[in-house]
Write an enzyme that holds these catalytic residues in place. Structure first.
Site, PDB file in Angstrom:
ATOM      1  N   GLU A   3       0.861  -1.177   0.000  1.00 25.12           N
ATOM      2  CA  GLU A   3       0.000   0.000   0.000  1.00 25.12           C
ATOM      3  C   GLU A   3       0.906   1.239   0.000  1.00 25.12           C
ATOM      4  O   GLU A   3       1.867   1.287   0.763  1.00 25.12           O
ATOM      5  CB  GLU A   3      -0.905   0.051   1.232  1.00 25.12           C
ATOM      6  CG  GLU A   3      -1.917   1.182   1.129  1.00 25.12           C
ATOM      7  CD  GLU A   3      -2.908   1.229   2.306  1.00 25.12           C
ATOM      8  OE1 GLU A   3      -2.756   0.455   3.262  1.00 25.12           O
ATOM      9  OE2 GLU A   3      -3.817   2.050   2.232  1.00 25.12           O
ATOM     10  N   GLY A  16       2.599   2.469  10.908  1.00 21.52           N
ATOM     11  CA  GLY A  16       2.340   1.654  12.094  1.00 21.52           C
ATOM     12  C   GLY A  16       2.246   0.177  11.759  1.00 21.52           C
ATOM     13  O   GLY A  16       2.940  -0.652  12.345  1.00 21.52           O
ATOM     14  N   ALA A  17       1.374  -0.146  10.826  1.00 22.55           N
ATOM     15  CA  ALA A  17       1.172  -1.544  10.473  1.00 22.55           C
ATOM     16  C   ALA A  17       0.367  -1.627   9.189  1.00 22.55           C
ATOM     17  O   ALA A  17      -0.167  -0.618   8.721  1.00 22.55           O
ATOM     18  CB  ALA A  17       0.431  -2.276  11.585  1.00 22.55           C
ATOM     19  N   MET A  18       0.271  -2.844   8.638  1.00 20.03           N
ATOM     20  CA  MET A  18      -0.398  -3.023   7.351  1.00 20.03           C
ATOM     21  C   MET A  18      -1.276  -4.262   7.354  1.00 20.03           C
ATOM     22  O   MET A  18      -0.852  -5.338   7.762  1.00 20.03           O
ATOM     23  CB  MET A  18       0.675  -3.096   6.252  1.00 20.03           C
ATOM     24  CG  MET A  18       0.115  -3.239   4.872  1.00 20.03           C
ATOM     25  SD  MET A  18      -0.926  -1.795   4.440  1.00 20.03           S
ATOM     26  CE  MET A  18      -2.118  -2.581   3.366  1.00 20.03           C
ATOM     27  N   ASN A  61      -2.410  -6.457   5.248  1.00 16.58           N
ATOM     28  CA  ASN A  61      -2.363  -7.464   4.186  1.00 16.58           C
ATOM     29  C   ASN A  61      -3.220  -8.688   4.528  1.00 16.58           C
ATOM     30  O   ASN A  61      -3.170  -9.186   5.646  1.00 16.58           O
ATOM     31  CB  ASN A  61      -0.923  -7.938   3.984  1.00 16.58           C
ATOM     32  CG  ASN A  61       0.050  -6.798   3.976  1.00 16.58           C
ATOM     33  OD1 ASN A  61      -0.064  -5.895   3.166  1.00 16.58           O
ATOM     34  ND2 ASN A  61       0.993  -6.814   4.907  1.00 16.58           N
ATOM     35  N   HIS A 102      -7.160  -2.444  14.840  1.00 17.68           N
ATOM     36  CA  HIS A 102      -7.362  -1.696  13.596  1.00 17.68           C
ATOM     37  C   HIS A 102      -7.057  -2.576  12.377  1.00 17.68           C
ATOM     38  O   HIS A 102      -7.869  -2.684  11.454  1.00 17.68           O
ATOM     39  CB  HIS A 102      -6.465  -0.455  13.614  1.00 17.68           C
ATOM     40  CG  HIS A 102      -6.531   0.394  12.387  1.00 17.68           C
ATOM     41  ND1 HIS A 102      -7.299   1.532  12.306  1.00 17.68           N
ATOM     42  CD2 HIS A 102      -5.926   0.277  11.176  1.00 17.68           C
ATOM     43  CE1 HIS A 102      -7.176   2.074  11.111  1.00 17.68           C
ATOM     44  NE2 HIS A 102      -6.336   1.337  10.398  1.00 17.68           N
ATOM     45  N   GLU A 103      -5.885  -3.185  12.380  1.00 16.51           N
ATOM     46  CA  GLU A 103      -5.495  -4.009  11.221  1.00 16.51           C
ATOM     47  C   GLU A 103      -6.439  -5.194  11.077  1.00 16.51           C
ATOM     48  O   GLU A 103      -6.820  -5.571   9.974  1.00 16.51           O
ATOM     49  CB  GLU A 103      -4.047  -4.477  11.336  1.00 16.51           C
ATOM     50  CG  GLU A 103      -3.016  -3.377  11.553  1.00 16.51           C
ATOM     51  CD  GLU A 103      -3.141  -2.198  10.609  1.00 16.51           C
ATOM     52  OE1 GLU A 103      -3.591  -2.395   9.467  1.00 16.51           O
ATOM     53  OE2 GLU A 103      -2.813  -1.060  11.030  1.00 16.51           O
ATOM     54  N   HIS A 149      -9.692  -4.216   9.502  1.00 18.72           N
ATOM     55  CA  HIS A 149      -9.584  -3.990   8.060  1.00 18.72           C
ATOM     56  C   HIS A 149      -9.969  -5.233   7.257  1.00 18.72           C
ATOM     57  O   HIS A 149     -10.288  -5.126   6.071  1.00 18.72           O
ATOM     58  CB  HIS A 149      -8.152  -3.610   7.680  1.00 18.72           C
ATOM     59  CG  HIS A 149      -7.867  -2.136   7.665  1.00 18.72           C
ATOM     60  ND1 HIS A 149      -8.719  -1.221   7.102  1.00 18.72           N
ATOM     61  CD2 HIS A 149      -6.792  -1.421   8.109  1.00 18.72           C
ATOM     62  CE1 HIS A 149      -8.177   0.012   7.214  1.00 18.72           C
ATOM     63  NE2 HIS A 149      -7.022  -0.090   7.827  1.00 18.72           N
ATOM     64  N   GLU A 168     -10.173   3.803   5.932  1.00 25.19           N
ATOM     65  CA  GLU A 168      -9.430   4.279   7.101  1.00 25.19           C
ATOM     66  C   GLU A 168     -10.317   5.000   8.114  1.00 25.19           C
ATOM     67  O   GLU A 168     -10.216   4.766   9.318  1.00 25.19           O
ATOM     68  CB  GLU A 168      -8.252   5.155   6.670  1.00 25.19           C
ATOM     69  CG  GLU A 168      -7.188   4.415   5.844  1.00 25.19           C
ATOM     70  CD  GLU A 168      -6.632   3.158   6.522  1.00 25.19           C
ATOM     71  OE1 GLU A 168      -6.864   2.955   7.730  1.00 25.19           O
ATOM     72  OE2 GLU A 168      -5.966   2.365   5.816  1.00 25.19           O
TER      73      GLU A 168
HETATM   74  N1  PHE Z   1      -3.228   0.864   5.768  1.00 25.65           N
HETATM   75  C1  PHE Z   1      -2.384   0.989   6.919  1.00 25.65           C
HETATM   76  C2  PHE Z   1      -3.301   1.178   8.116  1.00 25.65           C
HETATM   77  O1  PHE Z   1      -4.077   2.090   8.173  1.00 25.65           O
HETATM   78  C3  PHE Z   1      -1.438   2.117   6.902  1.00 25.65           C
HETATM   79  C4  PHE Z   1      -0.349   2.037   5.889  1.00 25.65           C
HETATM   80  C5  PHE Z   1      -0.413   2.818   4.767  1.00 25.65           C
HETATM   81  C6  PHE Z   1       0.719   1.231   6.095  1.00 25.65           C
HETATM   82  C7  PHE Z   1       0.582   2.786   3.822  1.00 25.65           C
HETATM   83  C8  PHE Z   1       1.739   1.188   5.175  1.00 25.65           C
HETATM   84  C9  PHE Z   1       1.667   1.983   4.047  1.00 25.65           C
HETATM   85  O2  PHE Z   1      -3.314   0.425   9.012  1.00 25.65           O
HETATM   86 ZN    ZN Z   2      -5.901   1.514   8.473  1.00 23.84          ZN
END
Ligand code: PHE
Ligand code: ZN
Length: 877
Positions: A125, A265-267, A269, A301-302, A305, A324
Site C-alpha cells: 500500500e 504503524g502496520a499493514m 495485508n 485496527h489491522e 480492516h 481508514e
Molecule cells: N493501511 C495501513 C493502516 O491504516 C497504513 C499504511 C499505509 C501502512 C501505507 C503502510 C503503508 O493500518
Molecule cells: Zn488503516
C-alpha cells in the site's frame, strides 16, 4: 519515483481499467544480490470499457522477458516509460507473463520488496506492488493470488504469503520453496510476502460459527517474549467484531509479522499483517501503558480492516477514508468498550485538536475525500484517518446505533468482494435510516474545520431560552466558498444546582439522543419551560469536529468543569479555561506585563486534584494542560516565546502552589502490586506520573529523590518512564545524565527501549541542534530506519522550546535531514516536510526562516515527487 514534472491525478478523471485480472501466479526467488520475479496474469477484457489498451505499472524492473499468450514480446511490441507499460490486446481473455529482476537489498524506500534486518518483507500500500512486478496496480483490480517463494533454506526457513499454505519442499543447492494460495480476490496493495529466520507463537480462536482459526505471530528470536499481549489483543478484537458488527474471520490462519524497518504503524495485508515492531512488541518491562494501549488499538485496527478494507475495498485512492475513517472509528469504539469511554474520547479529541485541526487550518488542508493528488502516500493524513473517523461517528449519531448496524450489515453484504466509494457507504446508511445525507456529504468534500459560534438569550417572564448558532468555514487551498455543514449538536442545559434541566423544544431535537441537528448557516433554537437561566453544555462528547465558542465567563467554565453530567465536557470546559488563561498571559508577556493566572482556574485545579469521585485517569487528563499544538492553533500569529513563557508560568504556579497536593498524590498512588494493564491501573499510574511531574516542577529535593528511587526500583516501564519524564523536565542536569546513561547501558540491546531513549533525549527541554547532531552520530541511530528518524527528528520538532530556537538552526537541520532522506526514503522525507508547513502562522522572523528551509528543500537535486508535492503545497500562497 523521480520525475521532472510530477503528474497530478484527479478524482474526476477516474475510469475503469480496460482489463481485469482474474488470477495471479507469482514466483519470487530470492538470491543474494537480486530477486527474480515471474508472474502470470490471467486477464479478462472489461466489457464496459472500449479501450483495448492493457496498462501495467512497473518500477525499477529489470526485464528478462515479457510474453502475451504464446508470443514473446520485443520492445517494439509495447511502450514502457515513466513506470507504465502499455500494449494493445485484441483478445477477450489472455495471459500476460513477465520475468523481471529487482533489487530488494538496496531498496531503502521500504515500499515493494525490501530487506528489513535479516528478513525480507513487503509493503504494497498504496503503490508498492509495481516495484515487485508489472501489474495494473490500482485497488479496483481484484484478483486471487497463488504465490510461490524460493530462497535459501538455512537463511530463510520461514516463507510466508497471503492466504493458506498449500505446498512446500526442498530444492537443489540448499534452497527450498513454499506455495501460498489466497482464495479471496484482493487488490495488489494487500499482497504480502515475508522470508526470514523467525520464531513464532501460536494461539487459537474459534469463531462463533465454529471455524477454528490459528493465530500466529512471527518475530525475530530475541523478541519472542514480547508477543503475548498482541495475541490477546487480537483475540479480543476478533470477539468484539463478531459481537458488535457480526463480522467473522474468513481464513483458517491469521498471521502477524514484526518488522524493524517500517514507514507506518502496520499493514492489513490479507491474512498476513505486517507490523512496525514498535506497534506490536510489548512487555511490561519495555512498554509503558500508553504503548500497550496503542498496540492494542493498532492490532484491532489491522484486524478490523479484514472487513472494512479487504473484503470491501476502495475503488480508487481518493476513497482512502472509506476504509481508514471507518476502521479508525471501529478501533476507537473497540477501545472505548474495552476500557473507559470518556477517557478514550478525551484522548481522541485531544489528538484531533493537536494534529488534524492544525492540518485543516493551513496549507496542507484537504477534504476527507481529496479531489487530486500527486503522490497518494502524502494523503495518509490525520484528515483522512481521524477526521474521517469523526465523519463516520457523526453518521452513527445521526442515524442512531441500530440503523448504523443495519447500514453496516447492508454495506458488507452488498459490496463484499468489491471496490467501492464513500458514496456507496453513505448510500447504505441512507437506505436503512430513511435519512437524506446529501448535505451531510459536504463533510467528505469540503476541507477546513467549521466554526460554530453560539450565543443565547433568556426571558424569565415567558420561561423561554434561546440558543443562536452561527456556522462558517474558513477558506482552504482551492476552496474559497463553503456551504453549510450538517452539524449534530449534543447538548444539555445546567441549572444553578449543577443538574440538567428538562428540555422542551419545538426544534429538530431528538429527546432520546439529546441531539440537535444544524443544517443552516444560522439556526435559532427555542427552549420552553426553562425555569431559570441555564448554563448550556454544548457539543457534548464532541458531537462534531468543529471549533465552537460560547461567551462563557471563567466562572461558568469552572462551574461546568465541576458539575457537567457529561464527563467529556467537564474536561473540555477546563481545557477552555486553561487555554484562555495561557493565551491571555501570553499577551501580557508580550506587552511586558506581569503574569497572573485567574484564581478561579487555580482553585479549580485543586478541586479536581482532590476530587475522589473522579477516576484517576479522568483526573489526570483534567490536570493536563493543552499542549503547544493546540495553543498555537488558537491564535492568529504565534509568538512562540510568549506562549512558552505563559504556559511555563501556569505550570510553575500550579506546581508551587500545590506542592503538598502533588507530593501526597504521588506518594499515595504508589503500589507494589505486579504490573497489570487495565483502565484502573493505568489511570493510577498516569495520575501518579503527572503528580510527580508537577511536584518536581516545584523544585523540591524530595521529589527528585522520589523520582530517582522510582526509576531505580521500577518493575515496569510505565513507572520507569514516568520517573524519567519528570526528571528530564526538571533541571537536575547531573541526575538526568546519570539516569539516561544507566538506561542505555541497561537496555541497549532492546530496540524498542533504544527508540524510547532517543525520543526522550530529543524531547528534553535543554536540547540543542548540536545535541541532536551528536545523537545522530550515536551508534544507535540509523538514518535508514524510520523509527530512529522519527524518535530523534520528530521528537525534536515536537520539542517546541528547542526546535523553535530563535536563530532557526532547528529548521535548517530539518531541511538537511529531508534532503538526505529524499534519496533514501521519499515517503518519510515528505512526512517530515509537514513539520515546517505551518510557517505562516509564526512571527515574521521565524516564518521567514522556516520558509527558507522549505525553499532549500524544494531546490534539492533529483527531488522526489513525494517531497516536491509537500514542499510546494507548504509554500504556496
Ligand atoms: N493501511 C495501513 C493502516 O491504516 C497504513 C499504511 C499505509 C501502512 C501505507 C503502510 C503503508 O493500518
Ligand atoms: Zn488503516
Amino acid at each position: 519515483m523521480r520525475t521532472q514534472d510530477p503528474k497530478t491525478i484527479y478524482l474526476s478523471e477516474y475510469q475503469q481499467p480496460a482489463f481485469w485480472v482474474e488470477h495471479v501466479n507469482l514466483t519470487v526467488s530470492l538470491f543474494d544480490g537480486y530477486t527474480e520475479v515471474s508472474s502470470e496474469l490471467t486477464l479478462k477484457k472489461n466489457p464496459d470499457v472500449a479501450s483495448r489498451e492493457l496498462v501495467l505499472n512497473g518500477i525499477d524492473q529489470d526485464i528478462q522477458s515479457l510474453q502475451l499468450d504464446d508470443k514473446q514480446l520485443s520492445s517494439a511490441d509495447y511502450h514502457y516509460a515513466d513506470g507504465v507499460l502499455t500494449l494493445n490486446c485484441d483478445s477477450e481473455q489472455l495471459i500476460f507473463r513477465a520475468v523481471t529482476r529487482i533489487d530488494p537489498q538496496n531498496n531503502t524506500s521500504l515500499e515493494g520488496l525490501y530487506q528489513s534486518g535479516s528478513m525480507y518483507c513487503t509493503q504494497c500500500e498504496a503503490e508498492g506492488f509495481r516495484k515487485i512486478t508489472f501489474y495494473p496496480d490500482r485497488p479496483d483490480v481484484m484478483a486471487t493470488f497463488t504465490t510461490r517463494i524460493e530462497a535459501d533454506a538455512g537463511q530463510f526457513p520461514i516463507l510466508l504469503s497471503n492466504g493458506n499454505p498449500v505446498d512446500s519442499g526442498a530444492l537443489e543447492g540448499g534452497r527450498h520453496y513454499a506455495v501460498w494460495e489466497d482464495p479471496f480476490p484482493k487488490p495488489s496493495y494487500l499482497f504480502a510476502l515475508v522470508a526470514g529466520d523467525l520464531s513464532s507463537k501460536d494461539d487459537r480462536f474459534t469463531t462463533r460459527s465454529g471455524r477454528d482459526v490459528t493465530l500466529r505471530i512471527f518475530v525475530e528470536p530475541q523478541n519472542a517474549h514480547k508477543v503475548d499481549f498482541a495475541l490477546d489483543s487480537l483475540k479480543k478484537a476478533m470477539q468484539w467484531d463478531e459481537e458488535v458488527y457480526g463480522r467473522e474471520y474468513d481464513l483458517d490462519l491469521f498471521m502477524i509479522v514484526a518488522s524493524d524497518f517500517f514507514n507506518m504503524g502496520a499493514m492489513e495485508n490479507k491474512g498476513l499483517n505486517i507490523f512496525n515492531s514498535a506497534a506490536v512488541l510489548a512487555s511490561p518491562d519495555t512498554s509503558n501503558d500508553q504503548r500497550f494501549e496503542r498496540i492494542e488499538g493498532i492490532v484491532a485496527h489491522e484486524y478490523f480492516h479484514n472487513w472494512s478494507g479487504n473484503r470491501v475495498t476502495c475503488r480508487d485512492w481518493f476513497q482512502l477514508s472509506l476504509k481508514e475513517g471507518f476502521t479508525v472509528f471501529r478501533d476507537t469504539e473497540f477501545s472505548s468498550d474495552t476500557h473507559d469511554r470518556a477517557v478514550k474520547r478525551i484522548e481522541t479529541v485531544a489528538g484531533l485538536r493537536a494534529v488534524q485541526f492544525p492540518e485543516d487550518n493551513g496549507p496542507m488542508a484537504h477534504p476527507v475525500r481529496p479531489d487530486s493528488y500527486i503522490e497518494i502516500n502524502n494523503f495518509y493524513t490525520a484528515t483522512v484517518y481521524e477526521k474521517g473517523a469523526e465523519v463516520v461517528r457523526m453518521i452513527h449519531t445521526l442515524v442512531g446505533p441500530d440503523d448504523f448496524r443495519r447500514g453496516s450489515d447492508l454495506y458488507f453484504e452488498r459490496f463484499d468482494g468489491q471496490a467501492v466509494t464513500t458514496d456507496d457507504f453513505v448510500a447504505c446508511m441512507e437506505q436503512v435510516s430513511g435519512l437524506d445525507l446529501t448535505q451531510f456529504k459536504r463533510w467528505y468534500t469540503q476541507a477546513g474545520t467549521p466554526r460554530l459560534s453560539v450565543t443565547d438569550d433568556y426571558d424569565a417572564d415567558s420561561q423561554t431560552y434561546r440558543l443562536f448558532f452561527h456556522q462558517s468555514c474558513p477558506a482552504t487551498p482551492g476552496q474559497t466558498d463553503k456551504r453549510p455543514f450538517v452539524i449534530p449538536v449534543k447538548l444539555g442545559l445546567l441549572g444553578a444546582d449543577g443538574n440538567d434541566l428538562p428540555i422542551h423544544t419545538r426544534g429538530n431535537y431528538n429527546a432520546g439522543t439529546e441531539v440537535l441537528t444544524l443544517t443552516d448557516e444560522v439556526t435559532e433554537v427555542v427552549f420552553t419551560g426553562v425555569s431559570e437561566r441555564p448554563v448550556p453544555s454544548l457539543l457534548r462528547d464532541f458531537s462534531a469536529p468543529v471549533k465552537w465558542s460560547f461567551g462563557y465567563s471563567d466562572e461558568q467554565l469552572a462551574f461546568l468543569a465541576a458539575n457537567d453530567a457529561n464527563g467529556f465536557n467537564r474536561w473540555d470546559a477546563l481545557q477552555q479555561l486553561y487555554s484562555r488563561a495561557i493565551l491571555s498571559m501570553a499577551e501580557d508577556h508580550r506587552a511586558g506585563r506581569s503574569l497572573t493566572p485567574p484564581s478561579v482556574l487555580v482553585e479549580t485545579v485543586a478541586n479536581v486534584a482532590g476530587d475522589a469521585s473522579l477516576s484517576h485517569a479522568i483526573r489526570a487528563s483534567m490536570l493536563t494542560l493543552p499542549g503547544y499544538a493546540i495553543l498555537k492553533d488558537a491564535v492568529d500569529v504565534v509568538y512562540i516565546d510568549d506562549l512558552i513563557a505563559a504556559r511555563k508560568h501556569l505550570v510553575k504556579t500550579l506546581a508551587t502552589r500545590y506542592r503538598d497536593i502533588w507530593r501526597s498524590l504521588t506518594e499515595k498512588l504508589s503500589s507494589d502490586a505486579p504490573y497489570e494493564f487495565n483502565a484502573e491501573e493505568s489511570g493510577r499510574r498516569q495520575l501518579q506520573g503527572l503528580s510527580l511531574w508537577y511536584w518536581l516542577k516545584a523544585g523540591d529535593q524530595a521529589a527528585f529523590d522520589f523520582a530517582a528511587e522510582l526509576y531505580a526500583s521500577a518493575t515496569n516501564q510505565t513507572d520507569r518512564s514516568n520517573a524519567l519524564r519528570a526528571v528530564l523536565a526538571g533541571d537536575a542536569e547531573a541526575l538526568q545524565q546519570s539516569l539516561l546513561s544507566d538506561f542505555y547501558e541497561r537496555w541497549q540491546s532492546d530496540t524498542q527501549m533504544v527508540e524510547q531513549w532517543l525520543t526522550m533525549q530529543a524531547g528534553t527541554p535543554g536540547m540543542t541542534v548540536p545535541g541532536i547532531e551528536t545523537l545522530m552520530q550515536h551508534p544507535a541511530f540509523d538514518i535508514k530506519n524510520p523509527n530512529k528518524v522519527r524518535s530523534v527528528i520528530v521528537g525534536f520538532a515536537m520539542n517546541t522550546e528547542s526546535f523553535h530556537d530563535a536563530r532557526g538552526e532547528g529548521y535548517a537541520l530539518l531541511a538537511k535531514v529531508v534532503q538526505q532522506l529524499n534519496a533514501l526514503n521519499p515517503q518519510l522525507a515528505a512526512r517530515l516536510v509537514t513539520l515546517l508547513s505551518d510557517w505562516k502562522r509564526y512571527d515574521a522572523d521565524r516564518g521567514k526562516m522556516m520558509a527558507s528551509a522549505l525553499e532549500t528543500i524544494l531546490a534539492t537535486d533529483s527531488l522526489s515527487s513525494n517531497v516536491f508535492e509537500m514542499a510546494q503545497r507548504a509554500l504556496k500562497d
